[in-house]
Structure formats: C-alpha cells, structure tokens
Design a protein around this motif. Sequence first.
Motif, PDB file in Angstrom:
ATOM      1  N   LYS A 149       0.844  -1.197   0.000  1.00 46.22           N
ATOM      2  CA  LYS A 149       0.000   0.000   0.000  1.00 46.22           C
ATOM      3  C   LYS A 149       0.879   1.247   0.000  1.00 46.22           C
ATOM      4  O   LYS A 149       1.788   1.360   0.820  1.00 46.22           O
ATOM      5  CB  LYS A 149      -0.874  -0.017   1.261  1.00 46.22           C
ATOM      6  CG  LYS A 149      -2.280   0.495   1.070  1.00 46.22           C
ATOM      7  CD  LYS A 149      -3.184   0.163   2.244  1.00 46.22           C
ATOM      8  CE  LYS A 149      -2.812   0.956   3.487  1.00 46.22           C
ATOM      9  NZ  LYS A 149      -3.670   0.627   4.639  1.00 46.22           N
ATOM     10  N   PHE A 150       0.607   2.165  -0.904  1.00 44.03           N
ATOM     11  CA  PHE A 150       1.418   3.388  -0.943  1.00 44.03           C
ATOM     12  C   PHE A 150       0.815   4.485  -0.092  1.00 44.03           C
ATOM     13  O   PHE A 150      -0.370   4.462   0.239  1.00 44.03           O
ATOM     14  CB  PHE A 150       1.525   3.923  -2.376  1.00 44.03           C
ATOM     15  CG  PHE A 150       2.466   3.119  -3.205  1.00 44.03           C
ATOM     16  CD1 PHE A 150       3.222   2.099  -2.649  1.00 44.03           C
ATOM     17  CD2 PHE A 150       2.598   3.389  -4.570  1.00 44.03           C
ATOM     18  CE1 PHE A 150       4.098   1.362  -3.435  1.00 44.03           C
ATOM     19  CE2 PHE A 150       3.466   2.654  -5.342  1.00 44.03           C
ATOM     20  CZ  PHE A 150       4.208   1.641  -4.784  1.00 44.03           C
ATOM     21  N   LEU A 151       1.622   5.465   0.228  1.00 46.64           N
ATOM     22  CA  LEU A 151       1.141   6.698   0.848  1.00 46.64           C
ATOM     23  C   LEU A 151       0.442   7.504  -0.236  1.00 46.64           C
ATOM     24  O   LEU A 151       0.983   7.677  -1.331  1.00 46.64           O
ATOM     25  CB  LEU A 151       2.331   7.506   1.372  1.00 46.64           C
ATOM     26  CG  LEU A 151       2.816   7.129   2.764  1.00 46.64           C
ATOM     27  CD1 LEU A 151       4.079   7.886   3.078  1.00 46.64           C
ATOM     28  CD2 LEU A 151       1.744   7.452   3.796  1.00 46.64           C
ATOM     29  N   SER A 152      -0.738   7.995   0.055  1.00 43.19           N
ATOM     30  CA  SER A 152      -1.440   8.765  -0.984  1.00 43.19           C
ATOM     31  C   SER A 152      -0.946  10.212  -0.969  1.00 43.19           C
ATOM     32  O   SER A 152      -0.375  10.667  -0.008  1.00 43.19           O
ATOM     33  CB  SER A 152      -2.943   8.698  -0.741  1.00 43.19           C
ATOM     34  OG  SER A 152      -3.200   9.008   0.601  1.00 43.19           O
TER      35      SER A 152
END
Lengths: 336, 336, 336, 336
Positions: free
Chosen positions: A333-336
């Motif tokens: 999951k990436f940082l938005s």
Amino acid sequence: MKKITVGVIGAGRIGKLHVENMLQLPNILVKTISDPMLESAQAWGHERGIQQIVPDPQLLLDDPEIDAIFICSPTDTHVDLIKAAAKQGKHIFCEKPISFSDTETLEAYEAIKEANVKVQIGFNRRFDKNYARVQQCVTNHSIGQLHILKITSRDPEPPSLDYVKRSGGLFMDMTIHDFDMARFASGSEVTEVFVTGGALVNPKIAEVNDIDTAVISLKFANGAVGVIDNSREAVYGYDQRIEAFGSKGAAESRNEQETTVKLSTAESVSEDQPLHFFLERYNDAYICEIRAFFEAILTDTKPPCTFEDGIMAQRIAQATKESYETKKPVSVKFLS
Amino acid sequence: MKKITVGVIGAGRIGKLHVENMLQLPNILVKTISDPMLESAQAWGHERGIQQIVPDPQLLLDDPEIDAIFICSPTDTHVDLIKAAAKQGKHIFCEKPISFSDTETLEAYEAIKEANVKVQIGFNRRFDKNYARVQQCVTNHSIGQLHILKITSRDPEPPSLDYVKRSGGLFMDMTIHDFDMARFASGSEVTEVFVTGGALVNPKIAEVNDIDTAVISLKFANGAVGVIDNSREAVYGYDQRIEAFGSKGAAESRNEQETTVKLSTAESVSEDQPLHFFLERYNDAYICEIRAFFEAILTDTKPPCTFEDGIMAQRIAQATKESYETKKPVSVKFLS
Amino acid sequence: MKKITVGVIGAGRIGKLHVENMLQLPNILVKTISDPMLESAQAWGHERGIQQIVPDPQLLLDDPEIDAIFICSPTDTHVDLIKAAAKQGKHIFCEKPISFSDTETLEAYEAIKEANVKVQIGFNRRFDKNYARVQQCVTNHSIGQLHILKITSRDPEPPSLDYVKRSGGLFMDMTIHDFDMARFASGSEVTEVFVTGGALVNPKIAEVNDIDTAVISLKFANGAVGVIDNSREAVYGYDQRIEAFGSKGAAESRNEQETTVKLSTAESVSEDQPLHFFLERYNDAYICEIRAFFEAILTDTKPPCTFEDGIMAQRIAQATKESYETKKPVSVKFLS
Amino acid sequence: MKKITVGVIGAGRIGKLHVENMLQLPNILVKTISDPMLESAQAWGHERGIQQIVPDPQLLLDDPEIDAIFICSPTDTHVDLIKAAAKQGKHIFCEKPISFSDTETLEAYEAIKEANVKVQIGFNRRFDKNYARVQQCVTNHSIGQLHILKITSRDPEPPSLDYVKRSGGLFMDMTIHDFDMARFASGSEVTEVFVTGGALVNPKIAEVNDIDTAVISLKFANGAVGVIDNSREAVYGYDQRIEAFGSKGAAESRNEQETTVKLSTAESVSEDQPLHFFLERYNDAYICEIRAFFEAILTDTKPPCTFEDGIMAQRIAQATKESYETKKPVSVKFLS
C-alpha cells in the motif's frame, strides 16, 4: 555554535549505544535518560556523567530545555511517545519500526506533521559507507538502469524465543532494515512482495508463529526486481551484503573484516570472518546517523531518513507477513 | 581398450564443440556428422578428418557401427531422434532441453527405458569444478543442513530476437541450466516456484511474449529455500555464481577470470572481468561431461546426468512459465 | 601444412611432459625417444604409440627424418648434445640451465650460431598468462616507468639431498627461472645481484654447500631495482607471484587456485591453496612454450626465448652464487 | 581514576593529531602546547579549548602540574628536550627518529635511565591491527619458524625537496618505521643490511644526496632473512603491506580500503584504492599508541615501544645509509 540538549527514552542496548556516541559529539548535551529499570540505568548513566536518570519519560517530555528526544524504548511505546513529543515541539529520533500497526503509525504521522518537528527513523545502514557507495552507483548511473537488486542480511545468532515473541516477527524486526535498504538503494518504491521461508534454524520459532529463514522477492515501481535473503543464524558472523545490477554493470559490497590478514598453512588458506555483530559492523554508521539528525535540526533541513520512510518499510513488512500467511504475492500500500 | 564410435546430429555451435572435444579423446571415433547445411558442415568436418558428413540423421541411426549418438540439433527434433536412436539400441547424449512438451518428453522416456540404452542430458555445469565443489560442501555437510541456495546466472549478451522466438523462452532456454543446478547442488527436488521479472534489457523481447530479467524463488522438498536471478545481458561478462548457505556455514563460488593480475593506478584498482562466455568458462566442464558419458558406456553404469534430471528441469521451467503467466506461485509436478 | 618430426632426449619428468603435450598437437610427430633407462622408457612410450625408444641419443641425432631435438637429459649432457644437434642442422629445444659452466655454454653458443638452427631454452613461465600480463603492463607502460620488480618463487616441497647435490645449487636449479623472469618482465638486463639466505628449511642442505632460502637484490640496467625471494618449501603450495611497480602504478599477480570457492564456517573463512606444483600451475604455459617453438620453425622466425636468454640467466645465477660466497654484491657479466 | 596532565611540544601535523586524539580520551588533560608559530597554534588550540598555548617549551618543562610531555617538534630538538624533560621527572612520548646522531641519542638514553621516567617512541604501526595480527602469527608460531619477512612501504606522494633536505634522508625519515616493524614482526634483531635504489621518482632528490626508491635486504639474528621495498610515490595510494613466511606457512596483510565495493562494467572490474595516507590508514593505531603510553604510566609498567627500540631503528637506518654510500652490506651495531 548552537548546543542541542537531548533526552533519551530507553537505556537498552540501542539507547546506550546512541548515548555513548552522543557523548563524543561536541555541542550535544545528553541531559536526561528515562528507563523503568532505574537502578541499572543510573549506575550506567552516572558513570558517564549524565545529569538525570529518571524512571518516567514524561519528565523528559515536559522539560523545556530538551530540544530533541531519542525514542529507544520497546516498539509498543513508540506511537504514544511520538505524539507526546511532537505536542511538546520536540525533534524526534525514533528507532525502527515505528509501530506494529499502520493505523497507529498514521496517527503519529499526523501528529508530527502538525507539530512541524524534525523526525528521523533509525535506519542506520543507509549511513554505512559500503551501502552508501552502492546506492551512489545506482543514483549516478554507474550501473546504468537498475535491473536487479539483491540484499543478503543474516544475523550471527538467533535471538531468544522470548525476544522473538515480542519482536513483531522476522519481517518487522529484522527484515525491516532490508526493506528500507531496498527502497534506499533502488531509489524506487517496492510495489509487491512474495516470500518463501521457514523455521529452519530453530523449529520452536514456528511454534510462536514466526520463521527464521526467508527469501523475499521484490518488485519495484521502476520496473526492477529484487530479492532479500534472511537468516537468523549465520554461524560465521554478521553477513551483510548488497548487489545492484543494471544495464551498464553491477556494484556489490563484501562484508567488512577485522583485519586484512590472510594465513596460508599446510591445512588451509584463511582470512577473518565478517565482523561479528551490528555494534562492530555499523559503529561508524550509527555515529553518522545521529550527526545527520543533529545537522538537520541545526540547518533546519529535512532529515535523511524520514517518517515516510518509516511508514513504507513498515508497510512492506506487513505485506510480506501477509504473503507468508496467504502464500501469495501481495501488493504494498502506498502513501497517498 | 574398447573404442566407441560416435555419430553427431547437428553441427551448430554446441555440436562442433562436442566434436572438437571428442577429437582429443583416445578411443573415441567420430565417424559421422549429420547437418542440413551440408556444405558448411563438410568444410568444417573434413578439415578435422571426419569421415562422413551427411545431410540426413537417418544415415547415422541406421549405421550398425555407431555406438552412440550426440543429439545437438534444434529442440523440436530431439524427441523423434531419441525414439529412433533408442530403437536402434544406440546410447544417447542429448542437449537440453529434451523438448518443450512434457507429453512428448515422457514418450521419449518410455522409449529409452524400453531400449535400455545409456542416456545423458547436457547439463554441463554439473561438471564445472566450482559448482562441483559447492555441491560437495552441501553433500558432505561442510555447511550443515542447507537453508538457502542462491544462483546467479547472467549471460554476457542477449541473443537475437529470432533466436528468442524459437528458444522456448527464458526459462526453458537459459534458466533450465539453473533449475538443474538447483536440484544438483541442493540434493533435493524443487517443489514450488515463483517468478518476477520483465523485459528490461530489450523491450522488444516482451513483444515476443518473453522476458530477459528474472528473480525466481524456489522451495525445496527438504525445507530449504532458494533464488535464481537471471539476466540476458551482464555487460561485464558471463556471471555464473552459486552460494549454498546452511546451519554450519556457507560455500560460495566467484567467477573465473583470465588472469589473477591486479592493476593499480592513480585512477583505479582493477582486475580481469569474468570469462566472457560459456565456451571459455565451461571449456573443462564440457570435456568432463563427455568423458563421464563414455565412462558410463564403458563401465555399464548410470550416466551422472540422467533423462529423469532432464524431465525435472523441464518441468520446473514449465512451472516457472506458468508462474509468470498467472503471477502466482506454482507447484512442480513430480515423476511418479 | 608442414609436419615437424621430433626426437626427445631424456624421458624423465620434464621429457615426458613435453611428449604428452606434443601428442596433442596436430602436425607434430614424436618419432624417437632416447633414454638410458630403456625398459621403463619403452613401457611408457609404447603405451603412447611412440615408434622408437632407444638407449642412445646418437640415433636421434643421426636420423635425417628428425627436424627438431628436445634436450631433456641432465644438465651436464646439454652442451655436447647441443653441439652435436647443431652440427646435424637440427632445431633445438633445451631445458634450463644450458650448463653449469660459462665457457662450455659459450662453446655451444658458437656451434648454434654457425649451424643457424632455431634454439629455444625452456623458460616456461614466460608463457604463463599471469606473468605475461604483468610483463605487458611494463611493456605498454600501464605502470609507467618500472621502479621496483618483486618476484616470489617458492617450491611446495624440497627436493631430496641427492637431487640437491647434482642440481648446481639453488640459484642454478630453481632461481634461474626467476632470473629469466626478472629480465623478461623488466625488459632490461640485471647488472648486479646481492644475496642473503641460508639453509633454513633443512640444515643438511648446508652440508652439501647449498641453501634453501634466499632474498636476492637486483639492479637493472634501466635504473630499476628488484628482489627475488625463494624458498624450497612453502607448505601451503607452489607460491609463484610477481609485482611490477612503476611511476604510474603497479601490476601484481596472485597465485592460481583449483576453484574459486570460499567456505565460511564458525571456525574460519577459507579458500583453496595455490595450485600444488609446476605441473598443475604451468600446464598451459608448457603447451604454449612448445607451440611457440614449432611456430618459430614453421615461420622461420626467432624463437621467443633464445640461447642468449639462457646465457644471461645462467650468468646471473653464477653472479648470485659468487655473492653468496663472498657476501658482497657482484656484477653480472654481459654478452659483448 | 587518576588524571594525567599533558604538555605538547610542537603543533605541526603530528602534534595536532596527537592532541585531537587525546581530547577524545577521558582522564587526559592537554594543559599546554608550545610552538614557535604562536598565532597559528593559538587559533587552532583555543578552538579546541586548550588552556595555554605558549612559544617556549621551557614553560611546559617547568610546570609541576604536567605529568607527561609529547615531543612533536623537529628531530634536531629531540635530544635536548628529552634530557630536559627527564631531568624534571616527566614521562616522555617522543616522535621518531630520536635524533640523527647515535652519540646524542645515547646521551638522551643515559638521561632517561637516570630519571626513571616512562618513554615511548612513536612507532605507531605496531598498533595497527593488521601488522599486529601478522606479528602474532610469528609470535604464536602459526607460521612456524620465521624464514622470510617482506615489508612493502610506499608513500602516496613525495615530500617537497625542502622537506627531503631536512629529513635525514629516506632511511631515517621514512624507512625507520619499516626498520622498527622488521624488529617488531620478526621478534629478532636486524644484524646486517644491504640497499640498492635510486632517485627514480624525482631525479632532483639525487642532487640533495638522497634517494626515493629502495630495496633493502635484511639479515636477522634468528637466521631469517628479509626485504623492505620503499617508494616515495605510489600513485595509487599509501601502500603498506607485510608478509611473514615460515616453516609452517605465511601470514600476509593487504591494504585497507575505504569500502568493500566492487564495480563491474563493460570496461573493467574495479575496487577502491588503498586508503590514501597515514592519517586515514593509521587513525586507529595512533589512538591505540597513546592509550598504551598512558596505560604504562598509570600501571607503572614498561611502555610497549621503548627508547631501546628507538635506538635500534635509528642504528639500522644509519647502517643502511652507510650501505648506500659504500655499496656494501653493513653490520648493525647492537646495544651492549
């Protein structure tokens, strides 16, 4: 020159190491150390001329003279301490991992963004000259475009089962350094992981639902692929190597050794084993790491190893854990 | 001492290499070579004193004087040739892979079992002294129980797109050597594979539905884990290394170099690149390989690299291809 | 292609080695071998298909079919054989040293100059790829102007006392290779030597008036200086290294090893010892050496390692012996 | 714990280095520095918090609070300072060489024996872990009886001609470290030397009657032989190696490098050059050296590198100079 006054929370192995290193630096004053094991901490601290050794971290957090806090206490205390320190406007050096929970880590993230304090996460290996050199070979394209990144990371001896139980597991406790290194050395995000491994060193580690040996495949956002291999026990010493392979070549680091001496006899030709543990191997890196933190404070610049770096390493560790449980590749999951 | 008379099918690069090596061996007579490019094969063969150069392999297969057949023709001809040679009771040395189809390979397998001839598959790297030494360190438990096996296998330059199209893909064409090495060095079966990779060297390779860069995770039946990393282009030379890590240590091989000379100047400290290609690097291994084949014939013993080894390497390659297509780990089918 | 017919005088260790190598070469026919130990020579030679094994070298010298003679008999027979062979117009490959006497060597020199035959002296190390590379680094000025040349040359085990007695002494028997290498690698003449050493391996060697350990200082005509260190016994293997240091850098060769494998355990990190003896280490060099000799014959060019080279190496050995006896530096006599 | 108060005479490169290192040690107080270049010394010293910077060493010698004197001034001042310091009962750390004159050095020797103060001579390389390891391999007989000792010692760049003129010559200025190392590593006295060399780096050095390139043969009292090779300019860095060869094997040290990284490209395989100069290479050794001196004072034991060691290294240097002038081997005078 401006002096920085420091409080250290936690006088365990890593806390003591940072204090010893800070004592060597001019312009850094270690004013207070907090540790629940008060007596032993006092004996150790007074010998080194530390003014205050206290049981409760709140005393540091409330002290207006203290500019920066080193969080070296157990992982489950990190988030609360980060939030409290941020509230008091103190700069924060926090050991890895930030926490075992993405939600809690994000809460701390909000707190430090609001407080606008400097935060550095303790990924010391970025400051090791060998890793740094390989990273430069990637950055300056000495090896062209990165195609394959390989990290070997093996501890010299396994921790106690007790430690393993509280550690958050292999990926969160040990591989997290390698996940950070993968991001650092590649200059790219890890997008997917797949792990295979087992409790090969000590089958009892399986009983506490953990493993001690792993091969972790990595996919990077820039198209490169990679692999980390881990063991909790390399009997010949602390095995810490990296190789970056690309379109124009490869850069790889060997282990460090105590001496360069080779002994040739009728039986064998032998040389020194790798430096035995992280205290020897990363001695200089630990010093560079805190120098960089203080430099960022003094020059009001971004520390070289940020809270965001801490979040991402933690998320890769979580994805790897999920891969181990589901036996499937898992996206990060990436940082938005 | 008994003489062995040989027929060679296919006078391409690998066929010629085997012929040159056989010409150095006493008691081996290369009687006939077949190749569809007759003129060029004749020019080459007559210079070396080969008696017969013919266009059609049937002439070899029918020749009662010929004891053993070397199959060095394209992969899609292997199965028919194996079946025909077995029928004639000829011993068979066949280049890898046996075929691109598990069904066809099993048909050939039936044929050779029935005919009771010696069969050896051309996994030459088993005969390289560096790989053999690492394998011995596993077998004799110098490294204790195997935990992690790492194979680096990178070609110095990519083949032509035309070659790639007919090659059966990276795993069947190139990695198949590494799959065999994984089984050989570990002394165990590969049970599961997972691959990540891409066409990073040459994007056009993606257009023919293949890749040129890969990291392949391996699970072994004995509990160990492993990884193979491949590239079609290591600009610094043929990169061929292996590392076996276990409970009591690690054995790893470096690349071979032309000389041991180190040159130190004001600009750099440099040494030789790895030997450039398989002809240089595996020169001795190719000779040992055919010696072992003839030895098995003369002593009526099992050749060291069997048809079953060929089947299993092929199946791991197929499973890896499936893993690449499905983006999931894939189990390897065993011989029942 | 022209065939060269060869006669070999002396079927000891080095004679056999050259015969084995010649048997691998196309267009070279080993017609006759002479050796006083007829029976054993016959057994060995017939197994290899050599036509004639005779007791008396005269039979070779008189044979008009024989183009070239290999002189592999004891040193005290060399000069007479060279003179006889030259008289018969035969090309000569002669093992080192030419003789123990400068006067006799010069007589042989006159004979070969008159006869105008090709002569090559057996300084095989010039043909080793490591030494050759270092020599090239001097020649092509990769290291600038040569300042210091260092040669390490240590045998794996001492010869028998009997051998030592007949050997001509350490300098004439063993160091003579290093004296030739000093001239070859430097591209310059040795003008002065000084030696210090002793019988440290085996005190009995002192009783036969010889030593087994030496450090020999060298002065070169081009201004460079050098040193050779010798031992009759390096228990870890055949130690053969060279280093050329100059105004723009240094080139040095390490020993060759059987494999590149490194084994790391709880006890040590070890690798292979140097290749054990000259047969292993200089295998390829011996083949290149005779190829060069035959090439010189076929192309009517000067062999790469001339009679003059043999004279000079012998003279440096004699000067070194004198230095040992007088405990003073001694000048080397040049060819006028 | 007892505090030691120190005065430092001479704030040149080496004086500053010792002061910097002492500032890191607990219980050591650098009270006073004397240097004739007062202003520059004051600027430097005050920045580091040194209390007194004075022009005249007499002020240190007369100060009853000062326990130990570091003599880091030019060589021609050493003897008078040693005598004066000894008279005042001060412990003495003196840089090498003690003096250029054997007579004067012996006068100083009488003075320190009478005064019964601790004296250590600055042969820092004894404290380098690589040299120390090789020395241990000799001492503990890992290599059996020592037969050959080889020391390579090459500076990265030549000093100025002005420096050379005042230096006492190559042997007294530079090789003196190697002479001490020869005695230290062998555990034996050097009994005879012979040198060959020249001004190959810079012909102007010959005009001031000195050389810059040398090969020095050594004879040891224990029967072993040795060689030192020196150059004032190794363009690739500070080349500092040693090899001890004996009846049971050999121990040799390689150069130290900044990183362990190897870079492989289409052009070359390269690694780091040797650490560039003595400040980098012997950084740790300098710290160990002064620690050992203070330890000897605190425990009232003999320092590890004594005045006698200083006398002997000086005498070997003088004998080597005589050998260069007479072109003959020269015996070394022993202490009676």
